[in-house]
Design a protein around this motif. Structure first.
Motif, PDB file in Angstrom:
ATOM      1  N   ALA A   1      11.815  -3.050 -10.326  1.00 33.77           N
ATOM      2  CA  ALA A   1      11.202  -1.914  -9.580  1.00 33.77           C
ATOM      3  C   ALA A   1      10.663  -2.328  -8.460  1.00 33.77           C
ATOM      4  CB  ALA A   1      10.590  -1.034 -10.657  1.00 33.77           C
ATOM      5  N   LEU A   2       9.565  -3.350  -8.714  1.00 38.58           N
ATOM      6  CA  LEU A   2       8.683  -3.625  -7.515  1.00 38.58           C
ATOM      7  C   LEU A   2       9.647  -4.157  -6.273  1.00 38.58           C
ATOM      8  CD1 LEU A   2       6.196  -4.246  -6.139  1.00 38.58           C
ATOM      9  CD2 LEU A   2       6.167  -6.344  -6.948  1.00 38.58           C
ATOM     10  N   SER A   3      10.870  -4.985  -6.745  1.00 38.81           N
ATOM     11  CA  SER A   3      11.544  -5.495  -5.582  1.00 38.81           C
ATOM     12  C   SER A   3      12.243  -4.309  -5.049  1.00 38.81           C
ATOM     13  CB  SER A   3      12.573  -6.571  -6.299  1.00 38.81           C
ATOM     14  OG  SER A   3      11.989  -7.582  -6.859  1.00 38.81           O
ATOM     15  N   GLN A   4      12.624  -3.622  -5.738  1.00 38.69           N
ATOM     16  CA  GLN A   4      13.488  -2.349  -5.080  1.00 38.69           C
ATOM     17  C   GLN A   4      12.307  -1.559  -4.152  1.00 38.69           C
ATOM     18  OE1 GLN A   4      16.708  -1.899  -5.088  1.00 38.69           O
ATOM     19  NE2 GLN A   4      16.798  -3.755  -6.589  1.00 38.69           N
ATOM     20  N   VAL A   5      11.084  -1.020  -4.662  1.00 43.66           N
ATOM     21  CA  VAL A   5      10.088  -0.599  -3.637  1.00 43.66           C
ATOM     22  C   VAL A   5       9.996  -1.288  -2.509  1.00 43.66           C
ATOM     23  CG1 VAL A   5       7.864   0.031  -3.574  1.00 43.66           C
ATOM     24  CG2 VAL A   5       9.130   0.762  -5.702  1.00 43.66           C
ATOM     25  N   MET A   6       9.760  -2.624  -2.657  1.00 43.31           N
ATOM     26  CA  MET A   6       9.483  -3.207  -1.477  1.00 43.31           C
ATOM     27  C   MET A   6      10.289  -3.469  -0.505  1.00 43.31           C
ATOM     28  SD  MET A   6       6.563  -3.972  -1.823  1.00 43.31           S
ATOM     29  CE  MET A   6       6.150  -4.747  -0.325  1.00 43.31           C
ATOM     30  N   GLN A   7      11.714  -2.799  -0.771  1.00 42.10           N
ATOM     31  CA  GLN A   7      12.838  -2.965   0.161  1.00 42.10           C
ATOM     32  C   GLN A   7      13.102  -1.364   0.760  1.00 42.10           C
ATOM     33  OE1 GLN A   7      15.799  -6.112  -0.073  1.00 42.10           O
ATOM     34  NE2 GLN A   7      14.652  -6.572  -2.108  1.00 42.10           N
ATOM     35  N   SER A   8      12.429  -0.488   0.287  1.00 42.60           N
ATOM     36  CA  SER A   8      12.696   0.922   0.268  1.00 42.60           C
ATOM     37  C   SER A   8      12.031   1.680   1.493  1.00 42.60           C
ATOM     38  CB  SER A   8      12.466   1.712  -1.157  1.00 42.60           C
ATOM     39  OG  SER A   8      10.891   1.772  -1.053  1.00 42.60           O
ATOM     40  N   GLY A   9      12.432   2.822   1.755  1.00 39.03           N
ATOM     41  CA  GLY A   9      11.855   3.708   2.660  1.00 39.03           C
ATOM     42  C   GLY A   9      10.192   3.785   2.750  1.00 39.03           C
ATOM     43  N   ILE A  10       9.632   3.643   1.386  1.00 43.16           N
ATOM     44  CA  ILE A  10       8.335   4.092   1.392  1.00 43.16           C
ATOM     45  C   ILE A  10       7.341   3.073   2.331  1.00 43.16           C
ATOM     46  CG2 ILE A  10       7.692   2.635  -0.743  1.00 43.16           C
ATOM     47  CD1 ILE A  10       5.963   5.022  -1.572  1.00 43.16           C
ATOM     48  N   VAL A  11       7.946   1.658   2.220  1.00 42.24           N
ATOM     49  CA  VAL A  11       7.500   0.591   2.834  1.00 42.24           C
ATOM     50  C   VAL A  11       7.393   0.959   4.381  1.00 42.24           C
ATOM     51  CG1 VAL A  11       7.318  -1.808   3.387  1.00 42.24           C
ATOM     52  CG2 VAL A  11       7.844  -1.225   1.228  1.00 42.24           C
ATOM     53  N   SER A  12       8.538   1.222   4.740  1.00 39.89           N
ATOM     54  CA  SER A  12       8.745   1.838   6.029  1.00 39.89           C
ATOM     55  C   SER A  12       7.806   2.770   6.660  1.00 39.89           C
ATOM     56  CB  SER A  12      10.181   2.222   6.453  1.00 39.89           C
ATOM     57  OG  SER A  12      10.472   2.614   8.008  1.00 39.89           O
ATOM     58  N   TYR A  13       7.553   3.838   5.987  1.00 43.91           N
ATOM     59  CA  TYR A  13       6.464   4.857   6.239  1.00 43.91           C
ATOM     60  C   TYR A  13       5.080   4.310   6.196  1.00 43.91           C
ATOM     61  CZ  TYR A  13      10.773   7.851   5.083  1.00 43.91           C
ATOM     62  OH  TYR A  13      11.752   8.646   5.098  1.00 43.91           O
TER      63      TYR A  13
ATOM     64  N   VAL B   1      -0.978 -10.143   8.886  1.00 42.49           N
ATOM     65  CA  VAL B   1      -0.805  -9.300   7.861  1.00 42.49           C
ATOM     66  C   VAL B   1      -1.254 -10.240   6.349  1.00 42.49           C
ATOM     67  CG1 VAL B   1       0.846  -7.996   6.326  1.00 42.49           C
ATOM     68  CG2 VAL B   1       0.724  -8.013   8.751  1.00 42.49           C
ATOM     69  N   SER B   2      -1.103 -11.513   6.567  1.00 43.93           N
ATOM     70  CA  SER B   2      -1.307 -12.109   5.233  1.00 43.93           C
ATOM     71  C   SER B   2      -2.754 -12.637   4.985  1.00 43.93           C
ATOM     72  CB  SER B   2      -0.232 -13.479   5.357  1.00 43.93           C
ATOM     73  OG  SER B   2       0.963 -12.847   5.226  1.00 43.93           O
ATOM     74  N   THR B   3      -3.279 -12.749   6.124  1.00 42.57           N
ATOM     75  CA  THR B   3      -4.882 -13.334   6.109  1.00 42.57           C
ATOM     76  C   THR B   3      -5.872 -12.166   5.480  1.00 42.57           C
ATOM     77  OG1 THR B   3      -4.554 -14.608   8.110  1.00 42.57           O
ATOM     78  CG2 THR B   3      -6.879 -14.103   7.304  1.00 42.57           C
ATOM     79  N   GLY B   4      -6.208 -12.213   4.205  1.00 44.83           N
ATOM     80  CA  GLY B   4      -7.145 -11.329   3.795  1.00 44.83           C
ATOM     81  C   GLY B   4      -6.011 -10.368   3.083  1.00 44.83           C
ATOM     82  N   ASP B   5      -6.901  -9.246   2.659  1.00 38.72           N
ATOM     83  CA  ASP B   5      -6.390  -8.452   1.702  1.00 38.72           C
ATOM     84  C   ASP B   5      -6.417  -6.918   2.396  1.00 38.72           C
ATOM     85  OD1 ASP B   5      -5.443 -10.220  -0.138  1.00 38.72           O
ATOM     86  OD2 ASP B   5      -7.203  -9.904  -1.451  1.00 38.72           O
ATOM     87  N   LYS B   6      -6.535  -6.744   3.506  1.00 35.31           N
ATOM     88  CA  LYS B   6      -6.468  -5.517   4.186  1.00 35.31           C
ATOM     89  C   LYS B   6      -5.339  -4.550   3.964  1.00 35.31           C
ATOM     90  CE  LYS B   6      -6.876  -3.114   8.684  1.00 35.31           C
ATOM     91  NZ  LYS B   6      -7.087  -3.289   9.944  1.00 35.31           N
ATOM     92  N   TYR B   7      -4.187  -5.158   4.331  1.00 37.05           N
ATOM     93  CA  TYR B   7      -2.988  -4.520   4.139  1.00 37.05           C
ATOM     94  C   TYR B   7      -2.370  -4.244   2.968  1.00 37.05           C
ATOM     95  CZ  TYR B   7      -3.378  -4.380   9.257  1.00 37.05           C
ATOM     96  OH  TYR B   7      -3.512  -4.538  10.629  1.00 37.05           O
ATOM     97  N   PHE B   8      -2.700  -5.273   2.045  1.00 37.66           N
ATOM     98  CA  PHE B   8      -2.219  -5.374   0.734  1.00 37.66           C
ATOM     99  C   PHE B   8      -3.106  -4.156  -0.067  1.00 37.66           C
ATOM    100  CE2 PHE B   8      -3.162  -6.747  -3.889  1.00 37.66           C
ATOM    101  CZ  PHE B   8      -1.920  -6.999  -4.386  1.00 37.66           C
ATOM    102  N   ASN B   9      -4.253  -4.223   0.174  1.00 34.15           N
ATOM    103  CA  ASN B   9      -4.934  -3.085  -0.546  1.00 34.15           C
ATOM    104  C   ASN B   9      -4.442  -1.579  -0.040  1.00 34.15           C
ATOM    105  OD1 ASN B   9      -6.528  -5.108  -2.095  1.00 34.15           O
ATOM    106  ND2 ASN B   9      -8.183  -5.100  -0.752  1.00 34.15           N
TER     107      ASN B   9
ATOM    108  N   LYS C   1       2.668  -9.388   0.488  1.00 37.94           N
ATOM    109  CA  LYS C   1       2.352  -9.327   2.074  1.00 37.94           C
ATOM    110  C   LYS C   1       3.402  -9.749   2.784  1.00 37.94           C
ATOM    111  CE  LYS C   1      -2.434 -10.632   1.092  1.00 37.94           C
ATOM    112  NZ  LYS C   1      -3.492 -11.792   1.296  1.00 37.94           N
ATOM    113  N   HIS C   2       4.552 -10.781   2.241  1.00 39.30           N
ATOM    114  CA  HIS C   2       5.429 -11.372   2.916  1.00 39.30           C
ATOM    115  C   HIS C   2       6.458 -10.116   3.161  1.00 39.30           C
ATOM    116  CE1 HIS C   2       8.819 -13.868   3.841  1.00 39.30           C
ATOM    117  NE2 HIS C   2       9.572 -13.066   3.583  1.00 39.30           N
TER     118      HIS C   2
ATOM    119  N   ILE D   1      12.832 -12.279   5.903  1.00 40.15           N
ATOM    120  CA  ILE D   1      12.985 -11.778   4.543  1.00 40.15           C
ATOM    121  C   ILE D   1      14.091 -12.817   3.917  1.00 40.15           C
ATOM    122  CG2 ILE D   1      14.737 -10.381   3.120  1.00 40.15           C
ATOM    123  CD1 ILE D   1      12.203  -9.144   3.597  1.00 40.15           C
ATOM    124  N   LEU D   2      15.159 -13.474   4.529  1.00 43.06           N
ATOM    125  CA  LEU D   2      15.735 -14.602   4.147  1.00 43.06           C
ATOM    126  C   LEU D   2      15.150 -15.870   3.685  1.00 43.06           C
ATOM    127  CD1 LEU D   2      18.941 -14.355   6.483  1.00 43.06           C
ATOM    128  CD2 LEU D   2      18.556 -13.309   4.369  1.00 43.06           C
TER     129      LEU D   2
END
Length: 527
Positions: free
Chosen positions: A423-435, A460-468, A491-492, A512-513
């Protein structure tokens, strides 16, 4: 923006079904004239019943809707891929398979009750008129678009129009806090069926095909030629989640890789007529290593292409067992703007196998096949794939392949993540990430000005700002995940989506590749 609350099983089921409803029913362009629902006394009976309801029934009834139900009920008794398309849906379906539409050329979504531009289509009318990512479109001519919670069909009707027609947009640009008007001319905007053509590694080209539409073979040829110029001596064709489309376009792409006279596909109709289609010898990549990526949503025309490559021992099929659709449809107009796509033939791969799965238990059971594959462990282990031992066929070089339920890959690659993590893999490639990324950029677009892909990734990868922030965003939309153990992976994906919105589709796929398990398997196989 609040996204409708979703639940994990629903996300997986929907994501795994992307493309199948439309793609699996489109094999041939429209041919011939209309088709009657019935004939003789039965036709007369249906017509009389409709007249009785129209003239005598106590309440007013929309007989059009009754006819729609009748047609659907008849088709449901045939097979899962014979379907009725009402006139309201026909334009959207036709547009998708045509490969273009007439409009202003923007990717947008409704954000806080306004039309927010995610990105203008490069070279499209909006791009030429100077509209930028992050702009809000307030008015189309004098029609107010903001603060009204307009449905998508209303929005589209205001932005689309006749080719060459004029439109004045009133735009608000947040970065300058200014409102201005833009005059543009509606034009043909392409709907790409080749998502990406990039170098996955030195010497290895990668082409992602999302469906087989009218323009697909031309797009593919251009992409393949370009990758060859860049030094590609091996090609990866990605057909994952490609539900199919026009059979003839799959044939044209197969022809790029096969030598003259090699069989690509054969079809057999009700009268027993068998038509064989063979390669012409005009392909531009008849030598060199070839890999075709498939999964449980690769169907129809995708399976024709994969089957032709596998049975001719031309390349390696990588991934998981394909959907299993071996029926051919033809579109038949019903005279009122609606149409029926009716199964008119079966197709067979060069070795003579049909890969059509059984639909004896009805459409619901047929389309729930993913759940059965998941529960059996097939998506995670090659030895869990069940094949019909009685349906053995031989490739050109004598390898054994099986019919009766999809293309079984030569090189198996499990579903990404551990069992239960899909489910996580699908979410990470879905529209919700785009929004989510759009909304992050909307807060601080200037903070990314002038950055290249490496710089964006570092930020994006430095620290957890965007992750959180993403974790909080998921929770606010009813999605609960334990993300901590997937920190680097999340983060990737976030960095890749930043690159897509700030740079290009090419930048997105190049990122992504690097973490794509099937592409990794191909590169390991080449060593």
């Amino acid at each position: 923006m609040k996204i409708q609350r979703l639940y994990i099983p629903i996300i997986v089921a929907l994501a795994m079904a992307v493309g199948l409803v439309l793609g699996s029913i489109l094999n041939f362009p429209a041919q011939g004239g209309g088709i009657g629902i019935a004939s003789g006394s039965n036709k007369s009976k249906l017509n009389k019943l409709m007249d009785f309801i129209d003239n005598e029934y106590v309440d007013d009834v929309n007989t059009d809707s009754i006819v729609d139900l009748t047609v659907n009920s008849i088709l449901e008794k045939l097979d899962p891929h014979s379907v009725y398309i009402n006139k309201e849906e026909m334009e959207q379906v036709s547009q998708s398979m045509r490969g273009d539409f007439v409009g202003i050329g923007v990717n947008f979504y409704m954000y806080k009750d306004s039309v927010a531009v995610i990105k203008p289509v490069p070279g499209g009318p909006s791009d030429k008129a100077g509209i930028k990512a992050g702009d809000r479109i307030l008015y189309a001519d004098n029609y107010k678009l903001f603060g009204r919670k307009l449905p998508n069909d209303t929005l589209f009707s205001k932005l689309k129009g006749e080719e060459g027609s004029k439109l004045t947009l009133t735009v608000f640009r947040k970065s300058t806090k200014k409102q201005f008007k833009v005059n543009l001319t509606r034009d043909v905007v392409p709907i790409k069926s080749v998502d990406a053509a990039v170098m996955a590694n030195p010497g290895v080209g990668y082409i992602k095909v999302n469906r087989f539409a009218e323009t697909t073979a031309d797009e593919f040829h251009t992409a393949l030629a370009d990758l060859k110029k860049q030094g590609a001596t091996s090609i990866i064709v990605d057909l994952r989640d490609n539900g199919g489309g026009y059979l003839e376009k799959a044939v044209e792409i197969a022809d790029e890789f096969l030598t003259k006279g090699q069989l690509i596909v054969k079809t057999k109709n009700k009268k027993g007529r068998i038509d064989e289609t063979k390669a012409t010898g005009d392909g531009i990549f008849e030598t060199g290593k070839l890999f075709v990526l498939i999964n449980e949503n690769s169907a129809s025309a995708s399976e024709i292409l994969a089957g032709a490559i596998q049975d001719n021992d031309r390349g390696t099929i990588v991934g998981r067992r394909s959907f299993g659709k071996g029926l051919v449809q033809r579109e038949m107009p019903l005279g009122d703007g609606s149409a029926v796509r009716l199964t008119v033939a079966r197709y067979y791969t060069p070795s003579g196998r049909s890969i059509q799965r059984s639909y004896a238990n009805g459409g619901e059971d047929y389309y729930n096949d993913f759940q059965k594959r998941y529960e059996s462990g097939e998506l995670y282990a090659a030895d869990s794939i069940k094949v019909a031992d009685t349906l053995k066929f031989k490739t050109i070089k004598g390898r054994t392949v099986y019919g009766g339920g999809g293309i079984v890959p030569d090189l198996f690659v499990a579903l990404e993540g551990k069992h239960g993590d899909e489910a996580l893999s699908q979410v990470m490639q879905s529209g919700i990430v785009s929004y989510f990324i759009f909304e992050q950029l909307d807060k601080d677009r200037t903070g990314f000005t002038g950055m290249n892909a490496t710089q964006i990734t570092d930020k994006v990868s430095t620290g957890d700002k965007y992750f959180n922030a993403f974790n909080k965003y998921l929770l606010s939309n009813g999605l609960v995940f334990q993300l901590d153990k997937y920190n680097a992976r999340v983060k990737h994906y976030l960095a890749a989506e930043f690159c897509r919105q700030l740079l290009s589709e090419k930048a997105y796929y190049e990122m992504i590749l690097k973490e794509d398990n099937m592409v990794k398997a191909v590169l390991a196989e080449k060593k």
